[in-house]
Design an enzyme around this catalytic site. Structure first.
Site, short mmCIF file in Angstrom:
data_model
loop_
_atom_site.label_atom_id
_atom_site.label_comp_id
_atom_site.label_asym_id
_atom_site.label_seq_id
_atom_site.Cartn_x
_atom_site.Cartn_y
_atom_site.Cartn_z
N TYR A 157 -1.67 -12.31 -5.54
CA TYR A 157 -1.23 -11.83 -6.85
C TYR A 157 -0.66 -12.96 -7.72
O TYR A 157 -0.59 -12.85 -8.94
CB TYR A 157 -0.21 -10.70 -6.69
N HIS B 194 0.34 0.68 1.15
CA HIS B 194 -0.84 0.55 2.01
C HIS B 194 -0.82 1.47 3.23
O HIS B 194 -0.88 1.03 4.38
CB HIS B 194 -1.01 -0.90 2.45
N TYR C 194 -13.40 -7.18 9.90
CA TYR C 194 -13.75 -7.26 8.49
C TYR C 194 -12.94 -8.30 7.71
O TYR C 194 -13.07 -8.40 6.49
CB TYR C 194 -13.67 -5.86 7.85
N GLN D 170 3.38 4.43 -2.51
CA GLN D 170 2.05 4.99 -2.32
C GLN D 170 2.02 6.06 -1.25
O GLN D 170 0.95 6.61 -0.95
CB GLN D 170 1.08 3.86 -1.95
N GLU E 104 -13.66 -3.94 -1.74
CA GLU E 104 -14.86 -4.03 -0.92
C GLU E 104 -15.48 -2.67 -0.63
O GLU E 104 -14.79 -1.66 -0.52
CB GLU E 104 -14.53 -4.69 0.43
#
Length: 338
Positions: free
Chosen positions: A231, A117, A220, A56, A210
């Site tokens: 997963y 991430h 959070y 990513q 979210e």
């Protein structure tokens, strides 16, 4: 209707409109492109920093300085390699005729192995603070640790220095850049046009994506609480709620993998004034959220399966919605009234 503006983009990640109507587009492999008078220049801009283009990671967000018209400064977030792996960096540079000039790195996030991430979206609030969203790099527990920058939203001055008013500034056990924490992988950021608050969308695990409003010092919850599952399908953490941890304003089960975020304020779609839009990667959808203050009262899913993975959403100066598709042969698309 959907109109293709430009094709042939390699995993485009973000776009920014220039005052003259041209547009900057980042490609994850590490190229910064420019769309001039509606035509994609075949030559990438020079001066882009070297990126860690794996998984990513790569060249991610691009935003203009609030004073771009006078200083020509832009900000880039990207994955970069360091001694301890790879992490999210932010650099700023002056946009010249053929590329970037005087580039300087102003921020470096948490370094870890792997390609997961990185976040990472950028945005300026009305007070001129720079906000950066950071994923937890697949190291779940670090999102709860105030001493590092994984799974955080950070607030900085435009030069990368830390504001004295940050919620954890001066604490020996906390990184002073931290504004909020307990995030998993926020890939959308938008500044509310009236309140100036920072809104986020972030990826959950299996379900539990979210919508949040970032507030100073607030936790959070990730990975202690989530509305998703591991997963494997097994439960995660301690459930979906815990005292002292914020609940999302809205969540998705199953996941749509939200990316990109924009409040609509144009004239082309008057019925959408004030609505919030985000793209869906795994969901292959454009989600429209109708708001009542900070409550999501209705969701409409547009373009399901039409464009594929929608990575970014922005409102153009013409009032149309612009979308980037995250494909090896991705494109820039414009949503117009039929």
């Amino acid at each position: 209707r959907v109109v293709e503006v430009a094709g042939g983009l390699a995993h485009p990640w973000a776009m920014a409109f220039l005052p003259d109507g041209d547009m900057l587009i980042t490609e994850r492999p590490g190229r910064l492109r420019i769309l001039r008078e509606g035509v994609l220049d075949p030559t990438p801009l020079e001066g882009v920093p070297e990126v860690y283009a794996s998984g990513q990671g790569g060249l991610l967000d691009v935003v203009l300085d609030p004073d771009f018209a006078s200083n020509r400064l832009i900000y880039l977030s990207y994955a970069a390699e360091g001694e301890d792996g790879a992490g999210t960096r932010v650099a700023r540079a002056r946009l010249g005729d053929g590329g970037l000039e005087d580039l300087e790195v102003i921020f470096e996030g948490f370094m870890a192995g792997g390609g997961r991430h990185f976040g990472s979206r950028l945005g300026f609030d009305p007070d001129g603070y720079l906000f950066i969203t950071l994923g937890e790099r697949g190291q779940d527990e670090h999102a709860q640790e105030l001493g590092d920058l994984a799974g955080k939203v950070v607030r900085l001055h435009p030069d990368g220095s830390v504001p004295e008013g940050n919620p954890f500034a001066g604490r020996a056990d906390a990184a002073p850049e931290v504004f909020s924490y307990g995030h998993r992988n926020p890939q959308g950021l938008a500044v509310h046009p009236e309140t100036g608050r920072i809104w986020l969308v972030e990826h959950g695990p299996l379900g539990g994506d979210e919508v949040n409003v970032a507030r100073a010092g607030i936790n959070y919850g990730w990975p202690v609480i989530t509305h998703g599952r591991a997963y494997s399908g097994l439960p995660m953490g301690e459930g979906s709620a815990k005292e002292g941890m914020a609940q999302p304003l809205h969540y998705w089960v199953p996941s749509i993998s939200p990316s990109g975020l924009a409040f609509y304020g144009g004239d082309a779609f008057p019925q959408w004034q004030g609505d919030l839009f985000t793209g869906g990667l795994s969901g292959e959808v454009l989600a429209r959220l109708e708001l009542d203050g900070e409550r999501v009262v209705e969701e409409e899913r547009l373009l399901e399966g039409v464009l594929g993975r929608i990575r970014d959403v922005r409102v153009g100066p013409d009032g149309y919605l612009y979308l980037l598709t995250d494909e090896s042969d991705g494109g820039l698309h414009r949503l117009e009234p039929a």
